[in-house]
Design a protein around this motif. Structure first.
Motif, PDB file in Angstrom:
ATOM      1  N   ASN A 111       0.825  -0.751  -0.163  1.00 18.79           N
ATOM      2  CA  ASN A 111       0.112  -0.445   0.174  1.00 18.79           C
ATOM      3  C   ASN A 111       1.423   1.565   0.031  1.00 18.79           C
ATOM      4  O   ASN A 111       1.430   1.682   0.924  1.00 18.79           O
ATOM      5  CB  ASN A 111      -1.036   0.177   1.341  1.00 18.79           C
ATOM      6  CG  ASN A 111      -1.924   1.418   1.597  1.00 18.79           C
ATOM      7  OD1 ASN A 111      -1.912   2.068   0.049  1.00 18.79           O
ATOM      8  ND2 ASN A 111      -2.806   0.967   2.082  1.00 18.79           N
ATOM      9  N   SER A 112       1.342   2.021  -1.317  1.00 19.83           N
ATOM     10  CA  SER A 112       1.803   2.902  -1.021  1.00 19.83           C
ATOM     11  C   SER A 112       0.870   4.137  -0.614  1.00 19.83           C
ATOM     12  O   SER A 112       1.945   5.489  -2.019  1.00 19.83           O
ATOM     13  CB  SER A 112       2.756   2.876  -2.153  1.00 19.83           C
ATOM     14  OG  SER A 112       1.668   3.133  -3.688  1.00 19.83           O
ATOM     15  N   ASP A 114      -1.175 -12.987 -14.993  1.00 20.23           N
ATOM     16  CA  ASP A 114      -0.904 -11.997 -14.846  1.00 20.23           C
ATOM     17  C   ASP A 114      -1.205 -11.707 -13.063  1.00 20.23           C
ATOM     18  O   ASP A 114      -1.341 -12.845 -12.816  1.00 20.23           O
ATOM     19  CB  ASP A 114      -1.940 -11.928 -15.617  1.00 20.23           C
ATOM     20  CG  ASP A 114      -1.079 -10.994 -16.964  1.00 20.23           C
ATOM     21  OD1 ASP A 114       0.166 -11.130 -16.853  1.00 20.23           O
ATOM     22  OD2 ASP A 114      -2.061 -10.934 -18.456  1.00 20.23           O
ATOM     23  N   TYR A 115      -1.197 -10.543 -12.742  1.00 22.43           N
ATOM     24  CA  TYR A 115      -2.277 -10.477 -11.311  1.00 22.43           C
ATOM     25  C   TYR A 115      -2.601  -9.490 -11.320  1.00 22.43           C
ATOM     26  O   TYR A 115      -2.808  -8.459 -12.557  1.00 22.43           O
ATOM     27  CB  TYR A 115      -1.252 -10.257 -10.067  1.00 22.43           C
ATOM     28  CG  TYR A 115      -0.354  -9.016  -9.819  1.00 22.43           C
ATOM     29  CD1 TYR A 115      -0.629  -8.631  -8.997  1.00 22.43           C
ATOM     30  CD2 TYR A 115       0.926  -9.210 -10.966  1.00 22.43           C
ATOM     31  CE1 TYR A 115      -0.244  -6.973  -9.097  1.00 22.43           C
ATOM     32  CE2 TYR A 115       1.186  -7.833 -10.646  1.00 22.43           C
ATOM     33  CZ  TYR A 115       0.914  -6.725  -9.187  1.00 22.43           C
ATOM     34  OH  TYR A 115       1.631  -5.257  -9.395  1.00 22.43           O
ATOM     35  N   GLN A 116      -3.946  -9.176 -10.316  1.00 23.64           N
ATOM     36  CA  GLN A 116      -4.480  -8.330 -10.442  1.00 23.64           C
ATOM     37  C   GLN A 116      -4.979  -7.641  -8.938  1.00 23.64           C
ATOM     38  O   GLN A 116      -4.815  -8.606  -7.837  1.00 23.64           O
ATOM     39  CB  GLN A 116      -5.400  -8.254 -10.861  1.00 23.64           C
ATOM     40  CG  GLN A 116      -6.758  -6.712 -10.515  1.00 23.64           C
ATOM     41  CD  GLN A 116      -7.571  -6.825 -11.578  1.00 23.64           C
ATOM     42  OE1 GLN A 116      -8.412  -7.753 -11.236  1.00 23.64           O
ATOM     43  NE2 GLN A 116      -8.161  -6.495 -12.696  1.00 23.64           N
ATOM     44  N   VAL A 117      -4.878  -6.432  -8.306  1.00 20.63           N
ATOM     45  CA  VAL A 117      -5.814  -5.980  -6.965  1.00 20.63           C
ATOM     46  C   VAL A 117      -6.277  -4.967  -7.152  1.00 20.63           C
ATOM     47  O   VAL A 117      -6.895  -4.156  -7.418  1.00 20.63           O
ATOM     48  CB  VAL A 117      -3.571  -5.522  -5.913  1.00 20.63           C
ATOM     49  CG1 VAL A 117      -4.495  -4.941  -4.818  1.00 20.63           C
ATOM     50  CG2 VAL A 117      -2.484  -6.468  -5.942  1.00 20.63           C
ATOM     51  N   VAL A 118      -8.003  -5.366  -5.890  1.00 20.56           N
ATOM     52  CA  VAL A 118      -8.382  -4.394  -5.902  1.00 20.56           C
ATOM     53  C   VAL A 118      -8.752  -4.633  -4.203  1.00 20.56           C
ATOM     54  O   VAL A 118      -8.826  -5.322  -3.721  1.00 20.56           O
ATOM     55  CB  VAL A 118      -9.809  -5.290  -6.697  1.00 20.56           C
ATOM     56  CG1 VAL A 118     -11.081  -4.487  -6.650  1.00 20.56           C
ATOM     57  CG2 VAL A 118      -9.456  -5.991  -8.434  1.00 20.56           C
ATOM     58  N   ILE A 146      -7.386  -0.163  -8.251  1.00 23.80           N
ATOM     59  CA  ILE A 146      -7.620  -1.727  -9.003  1.00 23.80           C
ATOM     60  C   ILE A 146      -5.846  -1.134  -9.015  1.00 23.80           C
ATOM     61  O   ILE A 146      -5.701   0.526  -9.746  1.00 23.80           O
ATOM     62  CB  ILE A 146      -8.277  -1.951 -10.228  1.00 23.80           C
ATOM     63  CG1 ILE A 146     -10.133  -1.835  -9.247  1.00 23.80           C
ATOM     64  CG2 ILE A 146      -7.941  -2.702 -10.591  1.00 23.80           C
ATOM     65  CD1 ILE A 146     -10.238  -1.383 -10.884  1.00 23.80           C
ATOM     66  N   SER A 147      -4.935  -2.133  -9.238  1.00 23.47           N
ATOM     67  CA  SER A 147      -3.635  -1.980  -9.862  1.00 23.47           C
ATOM     68  C   SER A 147      -3.321  -3.555 -10.709  1.00 23.47           C
ATOM     69  O   SER A 147      -4.164  -4.740  -9.713  1.00 23.47           O
ATOM     70  CB  SER A 147      -2.845  -2.020  -8.275  1.00 23.47           C
ATOM     71  OG  SER A 147      -1.214  -2.111  -8.366  1.00 23.47           O
ATOM     72  N   SER A 148      -3.049  -3.689 -11.357  1.00 20.80           N
ATOM     73  CA  SER A 148      -2.822  -4.874 -11.934  1.00 20.80           C
ATOM     74  C   SER A 148      -1.369  -4.752 -12.504  1.00 20.80           C
ATOM     75  O   SER A 148      -0.900  -3.586 -13.656  1.00 20.80           O
ATOM     76  CB  SER A 148      -3.077  -5.010 -13.123  1.00 20.80           C
ATOM     77  OG  SER A 148      -4.200  -4.216 -13.832  1.00 20.80           O
ATOM     78  N   GLY A 149      -0.759  -5.835 -13.116  1.00 18.10           N
ATOM     79  CA  GLY A 149       0.375  -5.947 -13.671  1.00 18.10           C
ATOM     80  C   GLY A 149       2.145  -5.699 -13.284  1.00 18.10           C
ATOM     81  O   GLY A 149       1.743  -5.351 -12.621  1.00 18.10           O
ATOM     82  N   HIS A 150       2.941  -6.983 -14.103  1.00 18.07           N
ATOM     83  CA  HIS A 150       4.229  -6.180 -13.346  1.00 18.07           C
ATOM     84  C   HIS A 150       5.233  -7.486 -14.471  1.00 18.07           C
ATOM     85  O   HIS A 150       4.484  -7.980 -15.257  1.00 18.07           O
ATOM     86  CB  HIS A 150       3.839  -7.222 -12.027  1.00 18.07           C
ATOM     87  CG  HIS A 150       3.263  -9.228 -12.441  1.00 18.07           C
ATOM     88  ND1 HIS A 150       4.137  -9.760 -12.792  1.00 18.07           N
ATOM     89  CD2 HIS A 150       2.503 -10.119 -12.386  1.00 18.07           C
ATOM     90  CE1 HIS A 150       4.469 -11.273 -12.941  1.00 18.07           C
ATOM     91  NE2 HIS A 150       2.978 -10.881 -12.792  1.00 18.07           N
ATOM     92  N   ASP A 151       5.923  -6.888 -14.655  1.00 16.48           N
ATOM     93  CA  ASP A 151       7.077  -7.882 -15.112  1.00 16.48           C
ATOM     94  C   ASP A 151       7.611  -9.421 -14.789  1.00 16.48           C
ATOM     95  O   ASP A 151       7.750 -10.155 -13.712  1.00 16.48           O
ATOM     96  CB  ASP A 151       8.120  -7.063 -14.645  1.00 16.48           C
ATOM     97  CG  ASP A 151       9.053  -5.769 -15.413  1.00 16.48           C
ATOM     98  OD1 ASP A 151       8.021  -5.156 -16.238  1.00 16.48           O
ATOM     99  OD2 ASP A 151       9.315  -5.485 -14.583  1.00 16.48           O
ATOM    100  N   PRO A 152       7.735 -10.349 -15.911  1.00 19.90           N
ATOM    101  CA  PRO A 152       6.851 -11.809 -15.530  1.00 19.90           C
ATOM    102  C   PRO A 152       8.059 -12.009 -15.102  1.00 19.90           C
ATOM    103  O   PRO A 152       9.328 -11.549 -15.570  1.00 19.90           O
ATOM    104  CB  PRO A 152       6.747 -12.198 -16.920  1.00 19.90           C
ATOM    105  CG  PRO A 152       7.259 -10.824 -18.046  1.00 19.90           C
ATOM    106  CD  PRO A 152       6.813  -9.933 -16.807  1.00 19.90           C
ATOM    107  N   VAL A 153       7.915 -12.930 -14.781  1.00 20.19           N
ATOM    108  CA  VAL A 153       9.393 -13.422 -14.205  1.00 20.19           C
ATOM    109  C   VAL A 153       9.482 -15.074 -14.660  1.00 20.19           C
ATOM    110  O   VAL A 153       8.546 -16.169 -14.711  1.00 20.19           O
ATOM    111  CB  VAL A 153       9.577 -14.212 -12.894  1.00 20.19           C
ATOM    112  CG1 VAL A 153      10.537 -15.226 -12.625  1.00 20.19           C
ATOM    113  CG2 VAL A 153       9.687 -12.988 -11.766  1.00 20.19           C
TER     114      VAL A 153
END
Length: 197
Positions: free
Chosen positions: A28-29, A96-100, A109-116
């Protein structure tokens, strides 16, 4: 397989069928508390979820191949680490991921990141040069090369490795160790080694 000048943090290695873990950091920024936080992660395709490996009460949905966590609250500056394990016979890429979440300002809502990328049962070379930052004019300038293979699994080994180095113009090698030789008219150094030497 080309050697990597660096080993990015977004790449890991494992042996086939060996469980490996993905960690999801949810932070939580903002300045407001978040409530009813829902974190959804798509499990990597062609990987098998390790039974009982989902942390913090997360639930797997086999119909959508997703894992979902419900967090009551995430305070400003708080970071929650969630994780799960999978295993696979071939290389995989994280999903992928998503945070709601809810806040006093409304829905967040936040989503997306660099894949590993997890490389399975393949070589993963790392080559780096080690040398002093400054030397006196006319003095010997030592350069050492470190070659590592971070690959895991029965097929991740390498044999008959060859390191070829293009020397800068005006540089004359005075000593080449480990059986290396200077080749060609261009300033190049060739060092062949068999794995395990």
């Amino acid at each position: 397989m080309p050697a990597a000048v660096g080993l990015p943090l977004s790449i890991s290695t494992t042996a086939p069928g060996t469980p490996f873990e993905y960690a999801v950091l949810v932070a939580n920024s903002g300045a407001l508390p978040l409530t009813d936080v829902v974190v959804t992660v798509e499990a990597p395709a062609s990987a098998t979820l390790v039974s009982g490996s989902i942390s913090d009460g997360g639930v797997y949905d086999s119909n959508t191949n997703t894992i979902e966590w419900l967090l009551d609250e995430l305070l400003p500056g708080e970071v929650s680490q969630l994780s799960y394990q999978v295993q696979a016979a071939a290389s995989v890429i994280s999903g992928d991921y998503q945070v709601v979440a809810d806040s006093d300002d409304g829905l967040v809502i936040s989503s997306g990141h660099d894949p590993v990328v997890t490389v399975i049962d393949q070589p993963r070379l790392y080559v780096t040069a080690i040398y002093p930052p400054v030397v006196e004019v006319g003095s010997i300038y030592p350069v050492h090369f470190a070659i590592s293979n971070f690959g895991q699994g029965p097929n991740a080994g390498l044999t008959n490795l060859e390191l070829v180095v293009d020397l800068p113009a005006g540089v004359n090698p005075v000593a080449i160790e480990e059986g290396g030789v200077q080749t060609g008219e261009s300033s190049a150094m060739d060092n062949k080694r068999t794995a395990g030497e």
